[in-house]
Design a protein around this motif. Sequence first.
Motif, mmCIF file in Angstrom:
data_model
loop_
_atom_site.group_PDB
_atom_site.id
_atom_site.type_symbol
_atom_site.label_atom_id
_atom_site.label_comp_id
_atom_site.label_asym_id
_atom_site.label_seq_id
_atom_site.Cartn_x
_atom_site.Cartn_y
_atom_site.Cartn_z
ATOM 1 N N PHE A 1 0.816 -1.352 0.003
ATOM 2 C CA PHE A 1 -0.003 0.110 -0.137
ATOM 3 C C PHE A 1 0.810 1.292 -0.005
ATOM 4 C CE2 PHE A 1 -2.512 3.493 2.310
ATOM 5 C CZ PHE A 1 -3.586 3.508 1.202
ATOM 6 N N PHE A 2 2.007 1.240 0.781
ATOM 7 C CA PHE A 2 2.829 2.234 0.885
ATOM 8 C C PHE A 2 3.375 2.759 -0.547
ATOM 9 C CE2 PHE A 2 6.884 4.608 1.787
ATOM 10 C CZ PHE A 2 6.468 5.458 2.723
ATOM 11 N N LYS A 3 3.940 1.547 -1.485
ATOM 12 C CA LYS A 3 4.119 1.886 -2.725
ATOM 13 C C LYS A 3 3.110 2.764 -3.664
ATOM 14 C CE LYS A 3 7.404 -2.199 -2.834
ATOM 15 N NZ LYS A 3 7.767 -3.329 -3.424
ATOM 16 N N THR A 4 1.766 2.509 -3.318
ATOM 17 C CA THR A 4 0.987 3.273 -4.137
ATOM 18 C C THR A 4 0.737 4.881 -3.538
ATOM 19 O OG1 THR A 4 -1.072 3.012 -2.511
ATOM 20 C CG2 THR A 4 -0.672 1.502 -4.084
ATOM 21 N N LEU A 5 1.425 5.128 -2.564
ATOM 22 C CA LEU A 5 1.564 6.558 -2.364
ATOM 23 C C LEU A 5 2.955 7.394 -2.900
ATOM 24 C CD1 LEU A 5 0.854 6.014 1.514
ATOM 25 C CD2 LEU A 5 -0.555 6.659 -0.390
ATOM 26 N N ILE A 6 3.784 6.582 -3.357
ATOM 27 C CA ILE A 6 5.061 7.196 -3.765
ATOM 28 C C ILE A 6 5.366 6.737 -5.126
ATOM 29 C CG2 ILE A 6 5.817 7.527 -1.441
ATOM 30 C CD1 ILE A 6 7.511 4.776 -1.800
ATOM 31 N N ASP A 7 6.601 7.447 -5.553
ATOM 32 C CA ASP A 7 6.886 7.053 -6.960
ATOM 33 C C ASP A 7 8.454 6.717 -7.070
ATOM 34 O OD1 ASP A 7 8.083 9.293 -6.826
ATOM 35 O OD2 ASP A 7 7.104 10.234 -8.576
ATOM 36 N N LYS A 8 8.930 6.240 -5.839
ATOM 37 C CA LYS A 8 10.351 6.074 -5.488
ATOM 38 C C LYS A 8 10.349 4.658 -5.079
ATOM 39 C CE LYS A 8 11.270 9.848 -3.430
ATOM 40 N NZ LYS A 8 12.188 10.880 -2.851
ATOM 41 N N PRO A 9 11.395 4.009 -4.972
ATOM 42 C CA PRO A 9 11.491 2.640 -4.143
ATOM 43 C C PRO A 9 11.255 3.063 -2.616
ATOM 44 C CG PRO A 9 13.401 2.996 -5.590
ATOM 45 C CD PRO A 9 12.787 4.371 -5.538
ATOM 46 N N VAL A 10 10.746 1.982 -1.871
ATOM 47 C CA VAL A 10 10.643 2.134 -0.654
ATOM 48 C C VAL A 10 11.955 1.749 0.180
ATOM 49 C CG1 VAL A 10 9.494 0.876 1.640
ATOM 50 C CG2 VAL A 10 8.242 1.604 -0.634
ATOM 51 N N VAL A 11 12.334 2.556 1.044
ATOM 52 C CA VAL A 11 13.512 2.391 1.573
ATOM 53 C C VAL A 11 13.487 1.140 2.653
ATOM 54 C CG1 VAL A 11 15.160 3.590 3.437
ATOM 55 C CG2 VAL A 11 14.429 4.832 1.388
ATOM 56 N N GLN A 12 14.322 0.181 2.713
ATOM 57 C CA GLN A 12 14.331 -0.796 3.678
ATOM 58 C C GLN A 12 15.196 -0.263 4.851
ATOM 59 O OE1 GLN A 12 12.523 -3.538 3.387
ATOM 60 N NE2 GLN A 12 11.809 -2.338 1.313
ATOM 61 N N ALA A 13 14.366 0.073 6.024
ATOM 62 C CA ALA A 13 14.722 0.550 7.220
ATOM 63 C C ALA A 13 15.735 -0.090 7.902
ATOM 64 C CB ALA A 13 13.598 1.084 8.064
ATOM 65 N N LYS A 14 15.874 -1.408 7.689
ATOM 66 C CA LYS A 14 16.934 -2.292 8.537
ATOM 67 C C LYS A 14 18.329 -2.114 7.687
ATOM 68 C CE LYS A 14 14.130 -5.592 10.722
ATOM 69 N NZ LYS A 14 14.700 -5.906 11.986
ATOM 70 N N GLU A 15 18.233 -1.709 6.438
ATOM 71 C CA GLU A 15 19.391 -1.682 5.587
ATOM 72 C C GLU A 15 19.811 -0.107 5.350
ATOM 73 O OE1 GLU A 15 18.458 -3.225 1.931
ATOM 74 O OE2 GLU A 15 17.696 -5.057 2.766
ATOM 75 N N ALA A 16 19.118 0.858 5.708
ATOM 76 C CA ALA A 16 19.293 2.073 5.467
ATOM 77 C C ALA A 16 18.364 3.210 6.184
ATOM 78 C CB ALA A 16 19.439 2.801 4.083
ATOM 79 N N ASN A 17 18.710 4.285 6.800
ATOM 80 C CA ASN A 17 17.838 5.007 7.144
ATOM 81 C C ASN A 17 17.794 6.372 6.711
ATOM 82 O OD1 ASN A 17 19.107 3.478 10.019
ATOM 83 N ND2 ASN A 17 16.946 3.833 9.823
ATOM 84 N N GLU A 18 16.494 6.883 6.651
ATOM 85 C CA GLU A 18 16.032 8.014 6.195
ATOM 86 C C GLU A 18 15.947 9.145 7.225
ATOM 87 O OE1 GLU A 18 12.705 8.355 3.574
ATOM 88 O OE2 GLU A 18 13.568 10.207 2.614
ATOM 89 N N LEU A 19 15.198 8.967 8.425
ATOM 90 C CA LEU A 19 15.153 9.620 9.387
ATOM 91 C C LEU A 19 15.121 9.116 10.639
ATOM 92 C CD1 LEU A 19 11.268 10.397 10.161
ATOM 93 C CD2 LEU A 19 11.852 8.833 8.442
ATOM 94 N N VAL A 20 15.307 9.839 11.942
ATOM 95 C CA VAL A 20 15.149 9.243 13.159
ATOM 96 C C VAL A 20 13.948 9.826 13.755
ATOM 97 C CG1 VAL A 20 16.087 9.055 15.366
ATOM 98 C CG2 VAL A 20 17.499 8.847 13.456
ATOM 99 N N ILE A 21 12.835 9.336 14.329
ATOM 100 C CA ILE A 21 11.919 9.733 14.951
ATOM 101 C C ILE A 21 12.282 10.076 16.492
ATOM 102 C CG2 ILE A 21 9.284 9.521 15.422
ATOM 103 C CD1 ILE A 21 9.608 7.539 12.827
ATOM 104 N N CYS A 22 11.757 11.355 16.820
ATOM 105 C CA CYS A 22 12.433 11.614 18.177
ATOM 106 C C CYS A 22 11.179 11.942 19.020
ATOM 107 C CB CYS A 22 13.315 12.826 18.162
ATOM 108 S SG CYS A 22 13.907 13.041 19.902
ATOM 109 N N LEU A 23 10.880 11.183 20.174
ATOM 110 C CA LEU A 23 9.684 11.904 21.045
ATOM 111 C C LEU A 23 10.345 12.182 22.429
ATOM 112 C CD1 LEU A 23 7.399 8.655 20.363
ATOM 113 C CD2 LEU A 23 7.211 10.784 19.359
ATOM 114 N N SER A 24 9.709 13.174 22.807
ATOM 115 C CA SER A 24 9.875 13.732 24.064
ATOM 116 C C SER A 24 9.271 13.089 25.017
ATOM 117 C CB SER A 24 9.633 15.317 24.332
ATOM 118 O OG SER A 24 8.162 15.484 24.226
#
Length: 133
Positions: free
Chosen positions: A56-79
Amino acid sequence: MNKQIILNLPVRDLEKSRAFFAALGFGFDPRVSGDNAAMVVIVQDAIHAMLTTEAFFKTLIDKPVVQAKEANELVICLSCESREEVDSLIAKAVAAGGRTPHPPEDHGFMYDQGFEDIDGHLWNLVWTAPQEG
């Protein structure tokens, strides 16, 4: 309408990811959850994570899905409200199958530690001492 932050995160197994975040104590919004997605309520009316199947995520974008176990695009920070809350959420994440990429960091005025969820997304939890004025 209040402004909200909604993180869209691709997951490999939606039910396992739901169980992981439920083990951390987060709830779900059934109005926007179904076979392809589940809305995690992190902070009521403010911060949510939309867990979506990779297909479903692939239907929202026009690029490959990053495999988070192999590369990171962001770090989510919660206080967090206390050091104890940081430690408690980390312990729950590890018990539910997550891992910690580094030991806790104590800077005196700030305490933080991160966890990697079961899909490899990085979450950093931080407590900052109230400022004296």
